[in-house]
Write a protein that holds these residues in place. Structure first.
Motif, PDB file in Angstrom:
ATOM      1  N   TRP A  86      27.885  -7.825   8.956  1.00  0.00           N
ATOM      2  CA  TRP A  86      27.915  -7.261  10.302  1.00  0.00           C
ATOM      3  C   TRP A  86      28.844  -8.102  11.182  1.00  0.00           C
ATOM      4  O   TRP A  86      29.679  -7.580  11.921  1.00  0.00           O
ATOM      5  CB  TRP A  86      26.489  -7.246  10.818  1.00  0.00           C
ATOM      6  N   GLY A  87      28.733  -9.442  11.061  1.00  0.00           N
ATOM      7  CA  GLY A  87      29.589 -10.342  11.837  1.00  0.00           C
ATOM      8  C   GLY A  87      31.055 -10.144  11.485  1.00  0.00           C
ATOM      9  O   GLY A  87      31.922 -10.048  12.370  1.00  0.00           O
ATOM     10  N   LEU A  88      31.307 -10.040  10.195  1.00  0.00           N
ATOM     11  CA  LEU A  88      32.708  -9.863   9.770  1.00  0.00           C
ATOM     12  C   LEU A  88      33.268  -8.536  10.275  1.00  0.00           C
ATOM     13  O   LEU A  88      34.423  -8.470  10.737  1.00  0.00           O
ATOM     14  CB  LEU A  88      32.810  -9.932   8.239  1.00  0.00           C
ATOM     15  N   LEU A  89      32.459  -7.488  10.209  1.00  0.00           N
ATOM     16  CA  LEU A  89      32.901  -6.177  10.712  1.00  0.00           C
ATOM     17  C   LEU A  89      33.291  -6.269  12.185  1.00  0.00           C
ATOM     18  O   LEU A  89      34.336  -5.760  12.608  1.00  0.00           O
ATOM     19  CB  LEU A  89      31.786  -5.135  10.567  1.00  0.00           C
ATOM     20  N   LEU A  90      32.439  -6.931  12.968  1.00  0.00           N
ATOM     21  CA  LEU A  90      32.711  -7.045  14.404  1.00  0.00           C
ATOM     22  C   LEU A  90      33.982  -7.843  14.657  1.00  0.00           C
ATOM     23  O   LEU A  90      34.772  -7.506  15.533  1.00  0.00           O
ATOM     24  CB  LEU A  90      31.521  -7.699  15.119  1.00  0.00           C
ATOM     25  N   ILE A  91      34.160  -8.904  13.874  1.00  0.00           N
ATOM     26  CA  ILE A  91      35.376  -9.720  14.040  1.00  0.00           C
ATOM     27  C   ILE A  91      36.612  -8.875  13.745  1.00  0.00           C
ATOM     28  O   ILE A  91      37.594  -8.875  14.488  1.00  0.00           O
ATOM     29  CB  ILE A  91      35.334 -10.965  13.126  1.00  0.00           C
ATOM     30  N   ILE A  92      36.529  -8.111  12.645  1.00  0.00           N
ATOM     31  CA  ILE A  92      37.691  -7.289  12.274  1.00  0.00           C
ATOM     32  C   ILE A  92      38.017  -6.300  13.399  1.00  0.00           C
ATOM     33  O   ILE A  92      39.173  -6.153  13.810  1.00  0.00           O
ATOM     34  CB  ILE A  92      37.411  -6.529  10.954  1.00  0.00           C
ATOM     35  N   LEU A  93      36.979  -5.659  13.936  1.00  0.00           N
ATOM     36  CA  LEU A  93      37.222  -4.640  14.961  1.00  0.00           C
ATOM     37  C   LEU A  93      37.644  -5.267  16.298  1.00  0.00           C
ATOM     38  O   LEU A  93      38.731  -4.997  16.807  1.00  0.00           O
ATOM     39  CB  LEU A  93      35.972  -3.776  15.149  1.00  0.00           C
ATOM     40  N   PHE A  94      36.774  -6.123  16.857  1.00  0.00           N
ATOM     41  CA  PHE A  94      37.003  -6.577  18.228  1.00  0.00           C
ATOM     42  C   PHE A  94      38.018  -7.717  18.326  1.00  0.00           C
ATOM     43  O   PHE A  94      38.749  -7.821  19.298  1.00  0.00           O
ATOM     44  CB  PHE A  94      35.684  -6.988  18.884  1.00  0.00           C
ATOM     45  N   GLN A 138      41.613  -6.931  19.531  1.00  0.00           N
ATOM     46  CA  GLN A 138      41.971  -8.220  20.135  1.00  0.00           C
ATOM     47  C   GLN A 138      41.312  -8.429  21.495  1.00  0.00           C
ATOM     48  O   GLN A 138      41.907  -8.955  22.430  1.00  0.00           O
ATOM     49  CB  GLN A 138      43.493  -8.318  20.291  1.00  0.00           C
ATOM     50  N   TRP A 139      40.050  -8.011  21.608  1.00  0.00           N
ATOM     51  CA  TRP A 139      39.329  -8.191  22.869  1.00  0.00           C
ATOM     52  C   TRP A 139      38.669  -9.559  22.962  1.00  0.00           C
ATOM     53  O   TRP A 139      38.515 -10.114  24.041  1.00  0.00           O
ATOM     54  CB  TRP A 139      38.221  -7.120  23.010  1.00  0.00           C
ATOM     55  N   SER A 155      36.488 -17.689  29.439  1.00  0.00           N
ATOM     56  CA  SER A 155      36.792 -18.008  28.048  1.00  0.00           C
ATOM     57  C   SER A 155      35.506 -18.311  27.280  1.00  0.00           C
ATOM     58  O   SER A 155      35.301 -17.811  26.171  1.00  0.00           O
ATOM     59  CB  SER A 155      37.734 -19.211  27.995  1.00  0.00           C
ATOM     60  N   ALA A 156      34.637 -19.113  27.904  1.00  0.00           N
ATOM     61  CA  ALA A 156      33.378 -19.461  27.232  1.00  0.00           C
ATOM     62  C   ALA A 156      32.554 -18.192  26.981  1.00  0.00           C
ATOM     63  O   ALA A 156      31.993 -17.999  25.896  1.00  0.00           O
ATOM     64  CB  ALA A 156      32.582 -20.440  28.084  1.00  0.00           C
ATOM     65  N   LEU A 157      32.522 -17.320  27.980  1.00  0.00           N
ATOM     66  CA  LEU A 157      31.746 -16.083  27.863  1.00  0.00           C
ATOM     67  C   LEU A 157      32.289 -15.194  26.746  1.00  0.00           C
ATOM     68  O   LEU A 157      31.535 -14.655  25.932  1.00  0.00           O
ATOM     69  CB  LEU A 157      31.775 -15.334  29.201  1.00  0.00           C
ATOM     70  N   SER A 158      33.631 -15.076  26.703  1.00  0.00           N
ATOM     71  CA  SER A 158      34.214 -14.190  25.692  1.00  0.00           C
ATOM     72  C   SER A 158      33.987 -14.736  24.282  1.00  0.00           C
ATOM     73  O   SER A 158      33.881 -13.968  23.335  1.00  0.00           O
ATOM     74  CB  SER A 158      35.704 -13.975  25.959  1.00  0.00           C
ATOM     75  N   HIS A 159      33.878 -16.067  24.172  1.00  0.00           N
ATOM     76  CA  HIS A 159      33.566 -16.635  22.859  1.00  0.00           C
ATOM     77  C   HIS A 159      32.118 -16.379  22.460  1.00  0.00           C
ATOM     78  O   HIS A 159      31.782 -16.359  21.282  1.00  0.00           O
ATOM     79  CB  HIS A 159      33.820 -18.153  22.846  1.00  0.00           C
ATOM     80  N   LEU A 160      31.270 -16.217  23.463  1.00  0.00           N
ATOM     81  CA  LEU A 160      29.833 -16.100  23.209  1.00  0.00           C
ATOM     82  C   LEU A 160      29.418 -14.675  22.822  1.00  0.00           C
ATOM     83  O   LEU A 160      28.417 -14.478  22.143  1.00  0.00           O
ATOM     84  CB  LEU A 160      29.080 -16.531  24.484  1.00  0.00           C
ATOM     85  N   ILE A 161      30.226 -13.683  23.250  1.00  0.00           N
ATOM     86  CA  ILE A 161      29.769 -12.295  23.133  1.00  0.00           C
ATOM     87  C   ILE A 161      29.461 -11.874  21.689  1.00  0.00           C
ATOM     88  O   ILE A 161      28.345 -11.464  21.378  1.00  0.00           O
ATOM     89  CB  ILE A 161      30.810 -11.341  23.768  1.00  0.00           C
ATOM     90  N   LEU A 162      30.451 -12.005  20.808  1.00  0.00           N
ATOM     91  CA  LEU A 162      30.228 -11.512  19.445  1.00  0.00           C
ATOM     92  C   LEU A 162      29.105 -12.257  18.724  1.00  0.00           C
ATOM     93  O   LEU A 162      28.240 -11.612  18.123  1.00  0.00           O
ATOM     94  CB  LEU A 162      31.525 -11.571  18.625  1.00  0.00           C
ATOM     95  N   PRO A 163      29.086 -13.610  18.757  1.00  0.00           N
ATOM     96  CA  PRO A 163      27.973 -14.287  18.081  1.00  0.00           C
ATOM     97  C   PRO A 163      26.610 -13.867  18.628  1.00  0.00           C
ATOM     98  O   PRO A 163      25.652 -13.694  17.864  1.00  0.00           O
ATOM     99  CB  PRO A 163      28.219 -15.768  18.362  1.00  0.00           C
TER     100      PRO A 163
END
Lengths: 334, 329
Positions: free
Chosen positions: A148-156, A161-162, A197-205
């Motif tokens: 699931w994590g990998l899928l989200l990384i690939i997409l976003f 590139q969000w 920047s901190a927030l955008s790093h936090l979203i997917l995890p």
């Protein structure tokens, strides 16, 4: 109340012993030892290997090693990392805020989405809303976290590139860690863009980590609500001429929350276990990633100490949930 | 003008095997300050018809009626929101299981105060004072301390007193009591009934008392409506009903009272059961259990006039004798 607390603490001791034993035994079941893995490709003579093992105390019988280890724990010494030589407690408390920040965000998201979703599904039982919410919850519950994590990384991160791929904040920013929580520290630093920047790093995890607890909380809330909505006191509340919002949100939900709070407490354990995978996927510098690295390096003291500390946290959270349980359920308090 | 007037009320439930009419064309009137008792066996639709008035039925129920008026207001044309301003304030209800009817998570004071906050303009302090008065009025000792009690700390009788205090907190014109004493033991039962009767007298309140206990009816009611399988089968003033029941079902109910059993043998009972959703008789619903039934009863039942207690029967009884038998002969 004091008796209750004392009883609960007494149970913690054998639990801790058990955790210590399991942590001690399992890491030694893995093939290889820390010295062999440190030497890597370089050829090391058997004598040299035995010498280093002896200096680390790993030549003694396992039972003696375990007793020594317990002795150290009792004095509050979890030892040093075999690899970095740094004290385990120092590393733990340096890395723990990262895990805590991620876990808090995940549990908040899970609770604030899961409870309303469960309530909505229960109130609209059998409707398409119920079916799609519970269908989604089942998928979320069954989702392997790493995939699931990998899928989200690939997409976003990849295609759209969000969001950034990994880490806690962009390398552009540097500021002192006052609290260890990146969201707070970035705000304190006053640097423009740092918080974003901190927030955008936090979203997917956060999304990845909250998926399973969110699904579990939504399903538990739904079933608890369905049970409570059929109770006589809900009918009484309606007979008072109260609005449906108040009947459901106050009279029914308050009772339904009792089992849900237990579930939320249990999810903390799931969360810390999930953090190990999530942190590895997103290179999140927390205790999950620290533990995984330690396992790969056969860093015995780190694995043992880390497991013990995580177990301790879970036990304290469960104790806190039990106390909270008394607060929300008057039948236990009195 | 009647306080509550209902004509041709039908409540049907969607079930897996099709719709089921739990209440079937019932008429009902309650005058101000009157105590009306609705009597019948389990499954006769007593509670359901009153829950329909309160709007407390589950969504699987369909309620239709020709007339449903309360205090001059047409309840059929009201929105749910308009109805909620009346429910609790002008019509209140208490239930069979007092212990489970109070919310276990909230104090007695909160639950009474909530009713007052919904329907009155009293401020917090005035609500508290009023709640203490109400608990005192229903005979709860040291009411001030009871405000902070949780329902599990109360006995069944106490819980029902709290329910009564709460239901009467906004001085309703009509109180519906759905088997209020069934779950309580006998001594408490008498106290609760006395309390209800006193409250009605003191506050000019009408009472609909749903029960299956003819003893309770005799003690409490001014007028009685007998229901059977969702239909109104008889309606009379209490004294007349007990002295001269017109419907064979009423008569059978009364002769099943232990106080009335004259023989030394066993207590008379009514053979058979109330018809459910399936195997419903095509004619008079009581026909399979009725000792006076004739062929004509298998085709339908005729409604008699007020002199014969509005009995839904082809052969209404007069002084225990079936009349008009020649019609069926």
């Amino acid at each position: 109340m004091l008796r209750f607390l004392a009883g609960r603490f007494a149970v913690l001791i054998p639990t801790f012993l058990g955790v210590a034993l399991v942590a001690f035994a399992f890491i030694r079941l893995l093939p290889g030892d820390p010295v062999m893995l440190m030497s890597g490709e370089r050829v090391m003579s058997d004598e040299r290997h035995a010498e280093i093992m002896k200096s680390l105390g790993y030549d003694k019988p396992l039972s003696i090693q375990f007793v020594d280890y317990l002795g150290d724990i009792v004095t509050g010494d979890l030892g040093n990392s075999v690899v970095t030589k740094r004290p385990i407690l120092d590393d733990f408390f340096k890395l723990f805020p990262a895990t805590l920040e991620l876990s808090i965000c995940a549990i908040f998201l899970a609770v604030f989405l899961g409870i309303p979703a469960g309530v909505l599904a229960a109130v609209r039982r059998g409707s398409w809303i119920d079916q799609s919410l519970m269908g989604t919850a089942l998928v979320g519950y069954s989702m392997p976290i790493f995939w699931w994590g990998l899928l989200l990384i690939i997409l976003f991160s990849g295609i759209l590139q969000w969001t950034p791929v990994s880490g806690r904040i962009s390398l552009m920013y540097y500021f002192p860690a006052h609290t260890g929580f990146m969201l707070i520290d970035s705000l304190l630093s006053g640097q423009p863009g740092a918080f974003k920047s901190a927030l955008s790093h936090l979203i997917l995890p956060t999304i990845v980590l909250c998926t399973i607890p969110l699904a579990v909380i939504a399903r538990q809330t739904r079933s608890a609500m369905l049970e409570v909505l059929g109770e006589d006191y809900v009918r009484t509340a309606r007979s008072k001429g109260l609005s449906p919002r108040r009947v459901i949100g106050v009279h029914a939900l308050r009772n339904a929350l009792i089992p849900v709070v237990t579930t939320i407490g249990l999810q903390v354990g799931v969360l810390l276990a999930g953090a190990i995978l999530t942190e590895t996927i997103f290179s999140w510098p927390g205790i999950g990633k620290w533990m995984v690295d330690a396992v790969f390096k056969r860093d015995y003291p780190v694995v043992q100490g880390g497991l013990l500390l995580i177990a301790g946290i879970i036990m304290i959270v469960n104790l806190a949930v039990d106390l909270l349980y008394g607060l929300i359920n008057p039948r236990i308090r009195h | 003008m009647a306080l509550l007037e209902i004509k041709n009320l039908t409540v049907s439930f969607d079930t897996v095997t099709g719709p089921f009419a739990a209440v079937d064309g019932v008429d009902l009137t309650v005058d101000g300050r009157e105590i009306l008792s609705i009597v019948g066996e389990s499954g006769s639709g007593k509670s359901v018809s009153m829950l329909a008035v309160m709007g407390l039925l589950p969504p699987s129920a369909t309620v239709t009626a020709d007339v449903m008026r309360f205090d001059g207001n047409d309840m059929l044309s009201m929105t749910a929101k308009q109805k909620r301003t009346i429910i609790g304030r002008d019509i209140a209800m208490i239930f069979q299981e007092p212990m489970s009817s109070l919310n276990p998570c909230f104090t007695v004071g909160f639950q009474i105060g909530e009713m007052l906050r919904r329907h009155t303009d009293l401020d917090r302090k005035a609500r508290r004072t009023r709640a203490i008065e109400l608990l005192d009025a229903v005979g709860i000792p040291s009411p001030q301390q009871r405000l902070s009690a949780f329902p599990h700390q109360l006995s069944g009788g106490m819980s029902q007193r709290v329910m009564i205090a709460m239901a009467t907190s906004c001085r309703p014109k009509l109180l519906i009591a759905d088997e209020p004493t069934t779950a309580l033991d006998v001594t408490i039962q008498a106290q609760i009934l006395d309390l209800l009767r006193d409250l009605c007298a003191d506050r000019d309140m009408a009472l609909v008392l749903i029960t299956h206990d003819m003893g309770v009816v005799a003690q409490m009611a001014h007028r009685v409506q007998v229901q059977y399988a969702g239909q109104r089968v008889e309606e009379q003033a209490v004294r007349e009903l007990f002295s001269d029941p017109h419907h064979p079902y009423t008569s059978a109910l009364l002769s099943a009272l232990p106080e009335r059993a004259t023989g030394r043998g066993h207590l008379p009972s009514i053979a058979g059961m109330v018809p459910g959703q399936h195997g419903r008789p095509t004619g008079c619903l009581f026909e399979p259990r009725c000792q006076f039934a004739t062929d004509i009863c298998r085709r339908g039942a005729e409604r008699q006039d007020a002199a014969l207690g509005h009995a839904l029967c082809n052969h209404p009884l007069v002084n225990g004798v079936a009349t008009r038998m020649e019609v069926g002969a």
